[in-house]
Write a protein that holds these residues in place. Structure first.
Motif, PDB file in Angstrom:
ATOM      1  N   THR A 190      -0.256 -28.309 -13.452  1.00 59.74           N
ATOM      2  CA  THR A 190       0.662 -29.383 -13.059  1.00 59.74           C
ATOM      3  C   THR A 190       0.920 -30.361 -14.190  1.00 59.74           C
ATOM      4  O   THR A 190       1.671 -31.327 -13.991  1.00 59.74           O
ATOM      5  CB  THR A 190       0.087 -30.143 -11.859  1.00 59.74           C
ATOM      6  N   SER A 192      -1.043 -32.623 -15.592  1.00 60.95           N
ATOM      7  CA  SER A 192      -1.449 -33.937 -15.104  1.00 60.95           C
ATOM      8  C   SER A 192      -2.915 -34.185 -15.426  1.00 60.95           C
ATOM      9  O   SER A 192      -3.673 -33.256 -15.729  1.00 60.95           O
ATOM     10  CB  SER A 192      -1.213 -34.049 -13.590  1.00 60.95           C
ATOM     11  N   CYS A 204      -4.344 -38.966  -9.669  1.00 57.89           N
ATOM     12  CA  CYS A 204      -3.671 -37.953 -10.483  1.00 57.89           C
ATOM     13  C   CYS A 204      -2.461 -38.591 -11.138  1.00 57.89           C
ATOM     14  O   CYS A 204      -1.630 -39.213 -10.456  1.00 57.89           O
ATOM     15  CB  CYS A 204      -3.269 -36.755  -9.623  1.00 57.89           C
ATOM     16  N   ARG A 206       0.703 -37.710 -13.888  1.00 57.99           N
ATOM     17  CA  ARG A 206       1.415 -36.687 -14.636  1.00 57.99           C
ATOM     18  C   ARG A 206       1.598 -37.136 -16.081  1.00 57.99           C
ATOM     19  O   ARG A 206       1.773 -38.329 -16.368  1.00 57.99           O
ATOM     20  CB  ARG A 206       2.762 -36.390 -13.999  1.00 57.99           C
ATOM     21  N   GLU A 236       0.454 -39.932  -9.150  1.00 60.23           N
ATOM     22  CA  GLU A 236       1.185 -38.882  -8.439  1.00 60.23           C
ATOM     23  C   GLU A 236       0.650 -38.742  -7.015  1.00 60.23           C
ATOM     24  O   GLU A 236       1.417 -38.585  -6.072  1.00 60.23           O
ATOM     25  CB  GLU A 236       1.045 -37.567  -9.202  1.00 60.23           C
ATOM     26  N   TRP A 237      -0.671 -38.787  -6.856  1.00 60.42           N
ATOM     27  CA  TRP A 237      -1.290 -38.779  -5.535  1.00 60.42           C
ATOM     28  C   TRP A 237      -2.680 -39.385  -5.627  1.00 60.42           C
ATOM     29  O   TRP A 237      -3.281 -39.442  -6.707  1.00 60.42           O
ATOM     30  CB  TRP A 237      -1.350 -37.375  -4.925  1.00 60.42           C
ATOM     31  N   SER A 258      -4.686 -22.725  -7.181  1.00 63.25           N
ATOM     32  CA  SER A 258      -4.742 -24.174  -7.403  1.00 63.25           C
ATOM     33  C   SER A 258      -6.042 -24.707  -6.829  1.00 63.25           C
ATOM     34  O   SER A 258      -6.198 -24.781  -5.607  1.00 63.25           O
ATOM     35  CB  SER A 258      -3.545 -24.868  -6.748  1.00 63.25           C
ATOM     36  N   ARG A 272      -6.666 -29.126  -3.580  1.00 61.21           N
ATOM     37  CA  ARG A 272      -5.466 -28.442  -4.043  1.00 61.21           C
ATOM     38  C   ARG A 272      -4.801 -29.276  -5.132  1.00 61.21           C
ATOM     39  O   ARG A 272      -5.142 -30.438  -5.338  1.00 61.21           O
ATOM     40  CB  ARG A 272      -4.495 -28.210  -2.875  1.00 61.21           C
ATOM     41  N   ASP A 273      -3.825 -28.672  -5.801  1.00 57.42           N
ATOM     42  CA  ASP A 273      -3.110 -29.417  -6.830  1.00 57.42           C
ATOM     43  C   ASP A 273      -2.312 -30.576  -6.260  1.00 57.42           C
ATOM     44  O   ASP A 273      -1.957 -31.511  -6.987  1.00 57.42           O
ATOM     45  CB  ASP A 273      -2.165 -28.476  -7.590  1.00 57.42           C
ATOM     46  N   SER A 274      -2.036 -30.541  -4.974  1.00 63.50           N
ATOM     47  CA  SER A 274      -1.303 -31.622  -4.331  1.00 63.50           C
ATOM     48  C   SER A 274      -2.204 -32.745  -3.840  1.00 63.50           C
ATOM     49  O   SER A 274      -1.709 -33.734  -3.298  1.00 63.50           O
ATOM     50  CB  SER A 274      -0.497 -31.067  -3.151  1.00 63.50           C
ATOM     51  N   GLN A 276      -4.685 -32.372  -1.510  1.00 61.86           N
ATOM     52  CA  GLN A 276      -5.252 -32.089  -0.191  1.00 61.86           C
ATOM     53  C   GLN A 276      -6.609 -31.404  -0.342  1.00 61.86           C
ATOM     54  O   GLN A 276      -6.820 -30.633  -1.277  1.00 61.86           O
ATOM     55  CB  GLN A 276      -4.305 -31.205   0.616  1.00 61.86           C
TER      56      GLN A 276
END
Length: 477
Positions: A190, A192, A204, A206, A236-237, A258, A272-274, A276
């Protein structure tokens, strides 16, 4: 406690009185030999840099000098060492050494020897960057999608991320709401950076967001410019962990597309990369280090996890697969490939115990020897019991169980501490312009029943307390 112990393949004790931590160990083909064998690079807080090429040998013939390629005493303490492509004009691997106020990149080269003593290795400085802020840790990777080279990001103690593109300094950004530095890791998937802030949450950022954010020399300038312009640095999150993190790791070749692993004080998180949570594992011990690596089972990831009980545990996701006993508490763990054996576990303790081991399956077969059975003579046992009872009765008849206290002690020492501090302080600190230190008077009274010739009195206090005079020679009592 595990039934099995980690099988010692090669080990060494590094120096005396040196200290090591999480970033002081890395493995890789640092001399670019092309043989596929990793070298073990170890740096210490005392500034000692060592490079080893471990090899199997008989216990009687095993010496550290045979495996040690290089030992150099640097001027500054070593916080972290990494191996990567850090030189712009070359795709060879180089060694990056992070000091509190300096980043140095070295080239390690070996020259074939003409005698039986072996090859000669040299450490050559390629370039270095003097840091304006005290460094805490660093990470590296192909920032911005660059190919064939690695950039370096250094996190300072005051929350600034400093980016270096090989020989040049790129930019620096302050993390918002920063208080204390935490672990830092780069995710190439990602592009990041992932860290854990002092608010106990994963953040996170980027690389693109960091690059276009407002530049500033101080944190105050960064906050003022972010309010006046539209380039404020935002994450980012975010994910709240609820505990402080010890380390972050992003597997590069994981079957799971991920995965971001975070080792907390009491839990192991897989994200996860998001951002979660994929899964988490509650730990029943205090972890010290960990290392995720690819698993042979599809869709899973193995994790090597060391704890303060001298244990090395192997998890497949949340399932414990193996447990082995180590000789010391590891603070850093890596997996390396050597000529004789692939996939060895390299561990380093805070005292400098470097060990290359593998998971053994030889349990301890020690059993207590059987006591020889003999017939019991009850007449002799009764006679022995009567004799013991007689001894006990005589002992309890002649003396009291609880000794009687003396009417008066031979020596009495009484200390009387004043209830208020001195108006004028007696002790002064010469190194700080005679700064006064709060003091209080203590009166000590000594009385004895018998005569004493020139007794000496010693006064001992626990730090941070101190006394102006700790030895007294009294007159004869």
């Amino acid at each position: 406690m595990s039934l099995f112990k980690a099988r010692d393949w090669w080990s060494a004790v590094l120096g005396e009185g040196e200290e090591f931590d999480q970033g002081c160990l890395c493995v890789g083909d640092v001399d670019n030999s092309g043989s596929g064998c990793d070298k073990v690079v170890v740096g210490s807080y005392m500034g000692m840099l060592r490079i080893f090429a471990p090899h199997a040998s008989k216990p009687a013939e095993q010496t550290v000098a045979d495996a040690q390629l290089l030992e150099v005493q640097l001027r500054d303490p070593i916080i972290q060492v990494e191996v990567g492509k850090f030189v712009s004009c070359s795709e060879l691997l180089h060694l990056a050494v992070l000091h509190p106020r300096k980043l140095s990149v070295y080239a390690v080269s070996g020259t074939a020897g003409n005698v039986e003593h072996g090859d000669q290795y040299q450490l050559r400085l390629v370039y270095e960057h003097n840091l304006q802020r005290t460094a805490c840790n660093m990470t590296y990777g192909p920032f911005g999608g660059v190919t064939g080279h690695h950039f370096i990001c250094i996190q300072s103690m005051d929350g600034m991320l400093m980016f270096f593109e090989q020989e040049s300094y790129a930019f620096g950004r302050f993390l918002p709401g920063f208080l204390l530095p935490g672990p830092l890791c780069y995710c190439a998937r990602t592009d990041s950076f992932i860290t854990v802030s002092s608010t106990r949450q994963v953040e996170c950022y980027r690389y693109e967001t960091l690059a276009v954010a407002t530049d500033a020399d101080t944190r105050q300038d960064s906050e003022q410019q972010s309010k006046s312009s539209g380039k404020r640095l935002t994450a980012e999150w975010l994910l709240v962990l609820g505990e402080q993190a010890l380390d972050i790791y992003v597997p590069s070749a994981s079957p799971m597309a991920s995965s971001i692993f975070v080792l907390g004080e009491r839990n192991l998180f897989c994200l996860r990369d998001s951002g979660q949570i994929r899964f988490m594992k509650k730990l029943e011990y205090n972890p010290s280090c960990f290392l995720p690596y690819a698993s042979v089972s599809e869709g899973t990831t193995n994790v090597l996890l060391g704890n303060h009980n001298n244990m090395l545990l192997v998890y497949q996701d949340t399932t414990l697969k193996w447990a082995a006993q180590l000789s010391c508490v590891p603070v850093a763990v890596r997996v390396a490939n050597f000529l004789e054996l692939k996939g060895l576990v390299v561990t380093l303790s805070s005292e400098g115990h470097l060990q290359c081991s593998y998971m053994g399956t030889d349990p301890s077969f020690f059993t207590a020897p059987k006591v020889e059975a003999r017939e019991v003579n009850y007449d002799e046992v009764d006679a022995e019991m009567k004799a013991l009872h007689k001894v006990i009765r005589e002992a309890t008849k002649n003396q009291d169980i609880i000794p009687k206290a003396e009417a008066e002690d031979d020596l009495t020492v009484t200390a009387i501490v004043s209830s208020s501090l001195d108006d004028v302080s007696v002790p002064l600190i010469l190194e700080m312009n005679d700064m006064a230190v709060p003091s209080v008077k203590v009166k000590i009274k000594v009385s004895c029943r018998s005569a004493l010739q020139s007794p000496k009195l010693s006064v001992c206090v626990q730090p941070p307390l101190a006394v102006t005079q700790d030895q007294f020679v009294l007159d004869s009592l």
